[in-house]
Design an enzyme around this catalytic site. Structure first.
Site, PDB file in Angstrom:
ATOM      1  N   PRO A  88       9.437  31.260  -1.811  1.00 23.78           N
ATOM      2  CA  PRO A  88       9.555  32.047  -3.002  1.00 23.78           C
ATOM      3  C   PRO A  88      10.161  33.524  -2.725  1.00 23.78           C
ATOM      4  O   PRO A  88       9.820  34.080  -1.675  1.00 23.78           O
ATOM      5  CB  PRO A  88       8.353  31.967  -3.716  1.00 23.78           C
ATOM      6  CG  PRO A  88       7.317  31.998  -2.407  1.00 23.78           C
ATOM      7  CD  PRO A  88       8.100  31.167  -1.585  1.00 23.78           C
ATOM      8  N   CYS A  89      10.925  33.791  -3.695  1.00 26.62           N
ATOM      9  CA  CYS A  89      11.624  35.296  -3.609  1.00 26.62           C
ATOM     10  C   CYS A  89      10.415  36.426  -4.299  1.00 26.62           C
ATOM     11  O   CYS A  89      10.467  36.730  -5.438  1.00 26.62           O
ATOM     12  CB  CYS A  89      12.865  35.387  -4.220  1.00 26.62           C
ATOM     13  SG  CYS A  89      13.672  36.903  -3.961  1.00 26.62           S
ATOM     14  N   ILE A  90       9.466  36.808  -3.461  1.00 32.53           N
ATOM     15  CA  ILE A  90       8.339  37.675  -3.681  1.00 32.53           C
ATOM     16  C   ILE A  90       8.577  38.854  -2.854  1.00 32.53           C
ATOM     17  O   ILE A  90       8.349  38.629  -1.692  1.00 32.53           O
ATOM     18  CB  ILE A  90       6.994  37.266  -4.041  1.00 32.53           C
ATOM     19  CG1 ILE A  90       7.007  36.038  -5.123  1.00 32.53           C
ATOM     20  CG2 ILE A  90       6.114  38.148  -4.355  1.00 32.53           C
ATOM     21  CD1 ILE A  90       5.643  35.546  -5.351  1.00 32.53           C
TER      22      ILE A  90
END
Length: 321
Positions: A88-90
């Site tokens: 995920p792009c966090i």
């Protein structure tokens, strides 16, 4: 003694169970609590409502000084999920400099749930998902259902067997008698009904044997020689056949058998000439029986024992061939 990371994760696990966040379940899968499995449901009133996402979280001994590694098991079609790595792009997960030691396991899981239900369309890592979501949301919903169909099957309890080897049928046992009957039909060596010459069933054979024995009893050495010649002839004349022929057609012994005196009067080549006579003679026992019609002497016990030994030897040799 457990390390610092283990104690922190144990504290986070207790906090997670105490708060019991809706749509979030997590459990450790290793004794050191470094490997976790997570399931996150989409929030209500969002495109992802009703969908379940499965993830893995890998912590290191440096937790909570460094962020864990988070990956989706089934990569969703989402603008903020890398379609190749499943990460995920966090920001605080991608950049260690933005990580804060105050972050806990619960804060990580809540951030993932919010990201899935509220995607950020600026600088997406999945450009195709972002484009379809902006252009046609209904089409995007359809694609999401297709991508997550295996997960929906899990909810419907339509799972495949966990161990396909259990579907293999057991090995059937076979009795020895069935095995032997099958072997007798397909083996290269035929059963006992083939290649057998039942000498004892030939008419007048026993009587002829005793008459020959009586005539040559005084010349035992010559008799043994004659007997050996007869056995040799039988071995050469025997042909593969089934025991279905008439006994009258089987020529087991010759009609012309030289006497003991003839064997010794002739030259050493007499034995070869006897063998030639055996191979060409085709008549039965009738001519020989007329020579001994008046002989009615009964054999002695010793001769009977010799006969039994001789017939046993002959039957054994013929059956083994």
């Amino acid at each position: 003694m457990h390390g610092r990371a283990y104690l922190l994760l144990h504290r986070d696990f207790c906090d997670l169970k105490e708060n019991n966040y809706k749509g979030i379940t997590a459990k450790p899968v290793s004794e050191d609590m470094m490997e976790w499995e997570v399931e996150i449901e989409g929030l209500q009133n969002s495109v992802w409502q009703g969908l379940v996402f499965q993830l893995t979280i890998h912590f290191t001994s440096e937790y909570n000084y460094a962020p864990p590694v988070v990956k989706f098991i089934t990569i969703p079609f989402h603008p903020n999920v890398d379609p190749h790595t499943g990460q995920p792009c966090i920001d605080f997960l991608d950049n260690p400099e933005k990580w804060n030691t105050n972050y806990t396991l619960s804060s990580i899981l809540l951030a993932l749930q919010v990201m899935l239900s509220n995607p950020v369309l600026e600088n997406p890592v999945n450009l195709e998902a972002a484009r379809i979501l902006v252009k046609d949301e209904s089409l995007y919903r359809t694609i999401l259902r297709l991508f997550n169909r295996p997960l929906q099957m899990k909810d419907d309890s339509q799972e495949l067997p966990k161990d396909p080897r259990k579907c293999i049928r057991p090995i059937k046992t076979t009795s020895f008698s069935d095995y032997y009957q099958t072997w007798s039909r397909i083996a290269t060596s035929k059963a006992t009904e083939y290649y057998r010459t039942p000498l004892l069933k030939v008419p007048n054979f026993i009587g002829q044997y005793y008459k020959w024995k009586k005539m040559d009893l005084q010349h035992q050495k010559e008799w043994n020689l004659k007997y050996s010649v007869i056995k040799c002839w039988l071995a050469r004349k025997r042909m593969p056949h089934e025991v279905t022929h008439s006994m009258e057609e089987i020529k087991l012994c010759p009609t012309l058998i030289p006497t003991t005196d003839e064997i010794f009067l002739e030259s050493p080549t007499a034995i070869n000439s006897i063998t030639d006579i055996y191979e060409t003679e085709e008549e039965g026992w009738k001519s020989d029986t007329s020579l001994y019609e008046n002989d009615t002497d009964e054999p002695r016990e010793e001769e009977v024992e010799d006969l039994i030994s001789w017939t046993n030897t002959l039957n054994t040799n013929t059956s083994e061939d």
